[in-house]
Design an enzyme around this catalytic site. Structure first.
Site, PDB file in Angstrom:
ATOM      1  N   SER A  14      -0.765  53.764  20.824  1.00  0.00           N
ATOM      2  CA  SER A  14      -1.297  52.423  20.601  1.00  0.00           C
ATOM      3  C   SER A  14      -2.553  52.431  19.733  1.00  0.00           C
ATOM      4  O   SER A  14      -3.503  53.171  19.994  1.00  0.00           O
ATOM      5  CB  SER A  14      -1.620  51.745  21.938  1.00  0.00           C
ATOM      6  N   LYS A  65       5.861  44.555  30.055  1.00  0.00           N
ATOM      7  CA  LYS A  65       5.672  43.162  29.624  1.00  0.00           C
ATOM      8  C   LYS A  65       6.321  42.150  30.571  1.00  0.00           C
ATOM      9  O   LYS A  65       5.903  41.003  30.639  1.00  0.00           O
ATOM     10  CB  LYS A  65       6.206  42.965  28.198  1.00  0.00           C
TER      11      LYS A  65
END
Ligand code: ATR
Length: 264
Positions: A14, A65
């Site tokens: 990330s 998510k």
């Protein structure tokens, strides 16, 4: 000092901390943005720290998510319709989940000057990011949204929610104008989907949601065969831009310097 986090598993790839911390410094905000590798059991505790103010905002990446949703007190309409949350914050004292991937995808296509209106689009993958791609394409008036997934039942489950999509068998290559890789294949260098999409001919628009590595085999082959190929960098930048604006009530700049950060 306000604290922000991106949570996921894996998380090393990330670039969210790099981008957010750059904007934090540029805007002279007293905050720090970290990444944290977590397992599912830790979600509850981390999100509860938003309520107490110990953490001011959380970005969520694969594979959480959807699994963060039960711990939230409110969802934005985008988060609700996609059942996917990538940005969390406290609003009116409620832990709120929002999805900035839909807008991120849409803005990235505008940046690349690709007009989806009346185009036939094939999506590969039915995982966490697929609903955001479907909703973005629908909003931009694609004429047909086709979706295939190695595990067909997952594609069929998406059709139950988004009845306007057409499910295609994994391995079949229908005619398309644009193709989106929304699978995780390519995150590891030299990993490749074992399907020859070039059958659909040249001059198509190939889009990979993956931004690190910058050029997946999917995009490399597409370019070699005379197609346009773009990676997920701008989607990543715009989803972060939206999250930053919500959290800090300041719109950060997207300029050459910003983009250079992500290509190092
Ligand atoms: P999740 O499936 O838990 O939502 P994800 O990373 O959001 O995780 O999604 C991974 C996507 O990449 C899925 O569409 C997955 O296909 P399956 O549903 O069949 O697992 C796809 N994927 C991962 N590895 C793949 C491979 N080797 N070939 C084809 N598709 C693959």
């Amino acid at each position: 000092m306000k604290k922000y986090l991106v949570i996921g598993n894996p998380i090393e790839h990330s670039l969210s901390p790099t981008l957010h911390n750059y904007w934090i410094t540029q805007n002279k905000i007293k905050a720090i943005y970290d990444k944290k590798l977590i397992n599912e059991k830790e979600i509850k505790n981390i999100i509860s720290q938003i309520k107490t103010g110990h953490i001011s905002g959380v970005n969520v990446t694969v594979p959480f998510k959807k699994s963060v949703i039960p711990y939230l007190e409110k969802l934005s309409s985008e988060a609700n319709v996609s059942q996917s949350v990538n940005t969390i914050y406290l609003e009116d004292n409620k832990i709120t989940g929002h999805n900035t991937d839909i807008a991120g995808f849409e803005l990235s296509l505008r940046y690349h000057k690709y007009d989806v209106k009346d185009k036939k689009v094939l999506i590969l993958g039915a995982g966490g990011v697929a609903p955001s791609i479907i909703l973005g394409l629908k909003k931009m008036s694609a004429s047909q949204i086709m979706l295939c997934n190695r595990t067909k039942s997952k594609a069929e489950n998406l059709k139950k929610i988004y009845d306007y999509i057409d499910v295609v068998n994994w391995g079949d290559v229908p005619e398309f104008d644009m193709i989106v890789n929304a699978t995780s294949v390519g995150l590891k260098k030299n990993e490749e989907i074992d399907i020859n999409f070039q059958k659909s001919g040249p001059n198509k628009f190939y889009y990979d949601v993956i931004y690190n590595p910058r050029e997946t085999m999917f995009l490399k082959k597409a370019k070699e065969q005379g197609n346009i190929a773009e990676n997920g960098t701008m989607m990543f930048v715009y989803q972060a831009h939206q999250a930053f604006t919500i959290w800090h009530k300041t719109m950060p700049k997207i300029d050459e310097e910003t983009l250079k950060l992500l290509t190092k």
